[in-house]
Design an enzyme around this catalytic site. Structure first.
Site, short mmCIF file in Angstrom:
data_model
loop_
_atom_site.label_atom_id
_atom_site.label_comp_id
_atom_site.label_asym_id
_atom_site.label_seq_id
_atom_site.Cartn_x
_atom_site.Cartn_y
_atom_site.Cartn_z
N GLY A 114 4.52 4.14 2.81
CA GLY A 114 4.05 2.88 2.25
C GLY A 114 4.21 1.77 3.26
N LYS A 115 3.65 0.64 3.00
CA LYS A 115 3.85 -0.53 3.85
C LYS A 115 3.43 -1.76 3.07
CE LYS A 115 5.20 -1.23 8.15
NZ LYS A 115 6.12 -0.40 8.96
N GLY A 116 3.99 -2.91 3.46
CA GLY A 116 3.61 -4.15 2.80
C GLY A 116 3.50 -5.27 3.81
N VAL A 123 0.86 -1.19 0.00
CA VAL A 123 0.00 0.00 0.00
C VAL A 123 0.89 1.23 0.00
CG1 VAL A 123 -1.67 1.34 1.36
CG2 VAL A 123 -1.91 -1.14 1.20
#
Ligand code: NAD
Length: 422
Positions: A111-113, A66
């Site tokens: 962001g992050k995942g 994201v």
């Protein structure tokens, strides 16, 4: 009637992140259009991908990447492997990264995942296979100019080396800047390992300055004796503070006369826990938050200081090395009781700041000395503390609200200046 807006139906952690944003937006009197833009992620990618297990079975895993906002620069944020990962959790973490990077004024978005997996149930080869295929699946989004992952829960420097290698194989040459938190030998940075703790200590020095306190002689309790907590203990001891209590997942230890962090670290390496350290009394992980001390450093998990124990916190300052250790209810109680809170998006931003230095060094293929890194980190943390402190004083708000206001205002300004495309 059920809402048709998936964001409005989001469960807790994402709702909390949005509520925090709404609060800052209200204080800043942000216009409605800007609020609509900033309270949702810009991009969300869901991938379902196969991995061949050692048994020969093919398993399909689900993962996310994201990007909340990229107005101020490429997205930046970790990748976590955990069985409880959800899209909403990744959304919240991505939004917090936007605010953290803006709060310390480094040129990144958020962001992050995450992948839904318990990596402890996989072999090393299976984790490598999962990492390489996940990297391939999210490669339309990531890249040194667009989105730069880093380690998070259950991922580490080795995971980053695999991501860097996979991405580089796709392109046919080495692209070190696609991830940070790499091993030093493949483009990692000196000082990254210590950066989160060092940054937190720099914010405590600033707290001491603005409140007329001193680190020398201050008694410190630290929950969590991992990367952030154990290094913070050593750095604070070097400043002349007395470390009176530390803990890990198995429990805590207390010694009013002080603990030697290096010796406690050696004990933990030998016995797997700080518990049982000679000459100390045992305390629980709840009791450690209520120990008589001046400085409390939560450096373990989220939601540790709650409305039930906040009235019992005896420290004068809480330095949030961990992400989200204080619930919103506890926050209000600490504020009313005059306990100074250095909020997570400021206090633990040293980690992402040295990640930024790693990326700069990779892009220039020119590596800095550790002294230069620590000096540059101090400059960034000191300036960030000052902006939040000034915001807090000017608007008569607590430091967390002020940190959000500084961050949201910066992102909103960048968004306004760039204008709405097309
Ligand atoms: P880590 O895994 O190295 O250490 C975590 C420590 O917490 C370990 O000592 C563990 O035993 C302890 N712990 C686990 N459960 C506990 C419990 N119930 N009670 C007390 N202690 C418990 O992790 P870390 O990298 O030091 O991260 C700690 C916190 O700091 C996390 O919230 C993380 O998100 C945050 N943080 C870390 C970095 C970084 O660069 N390492 C950057 C920003 C934020």
């Amino acid at each position: 009637m059920a809402s048709t807006n998936p964001v409005a139906e989001a469960p807790n952690i994402w709702a909390v992140a949005q509520a925090q944003f709404d609060h800052a937006a209200e204080k800043l009197d942000l216009d409605d259009g800007m609020r609509r833009v900033l309270r949702v992620p810009q991009r969300e990618l869901t991938v379902n991908f196969p991995v061949t297990l050692d048994s020969g079975t093919v398993q399909v895993f689900t993962g996310y990447r994201v990007q909340h906002n990229v107005s101020r620069g490429p997205a930046k944020g970790g990748i976590r492997y955990h069985q409880d990962v959800t899209l909403d959790e990744v959304r919240a973490l991505a939004m917090w990264m936007t605010w953290k990077c803006a709060c310390v004024n480094i040129p990144y978005g958020g962001g992050k995942g995450g992948v839904i997996v318990d990596p402890k149930k996989l072999s090393l080869r299976e984790v490598e296979g999962l990492t390489r295929r996940f990297t391939t699946e999210i490669s339309p989004l990531i890249g040194p100019d667009r989105d730069i992952p880093a380690p998070d829960v259950n991922t580490n420097a080795q995971t980053m080396a695999w991501i860097m290698d996979t991405y580089s194989m796709h392109h046919g040459y080495t692209i070190a800047g696609v991830v940070t938190g790499k091993p030093i030998s493949v483009g990692g940075s000196l000082g990254r390992n210590e950066a989160t703790a060092r940054g937190a200590v720099f914010t405590l020095m600033q707290w001491a300055r603005v409140t007329g306190s001193a680190l020398k002689g201050a008694r410190v309790a630290i929950q969590g004796f991992g990367n952030a907590g154990s290094i913070a203990a050593s750095l604070l001891a070097a400043e002349g503070s007395t470390i009176v209590a530390v803990s890990d997942s198995q429990g805590g230890i207390h010694r009013a006369k002080g603990l030697d962090p290096a010796k406690v670290g050696a004990w933990k390496r030998e016995h797997g826990t700080v518990v049982g350290y000679p000459g100390s009394d045992e305390v629980t992980n709840q009791e450690i938050l209520e120990v008589d001390c001046e400085i409390l450093v939560p450096a373990a998990l989220e939601n540790q200081i709650t409305q039930s124990n906040a009235p019992k916190v005896r420290a004068r300052v809480v330095a949030e090395a961990a992400n989200g250790p204080t619930t919103p209810e506890a926050d209000a109680i600490l504020h009313d009781r005059g306990v100074y809170v250095i909020p997570d998006i400021l206090c633990n931003a040293g980690g992402v700041t040295v990640s930024y230095f790693e990326w700069v060094q990779d892009m220039q293929s020119f590596f800095w000395t550790e002294d230069r890194i620590n000096e540059s980190l101090k400059g960034i943390m000191d300036r960030a503390f000052e902006s939040v402190h000034v915001m807090s004083t000017r608007h008569e708000v607590d430091m967390r609200t002020a940190a959000y206001m500084v961050a949201v205002a910066r992102v909103a300004e960048a968004t306004t200046l760039r204008g709405l495309y097309p």
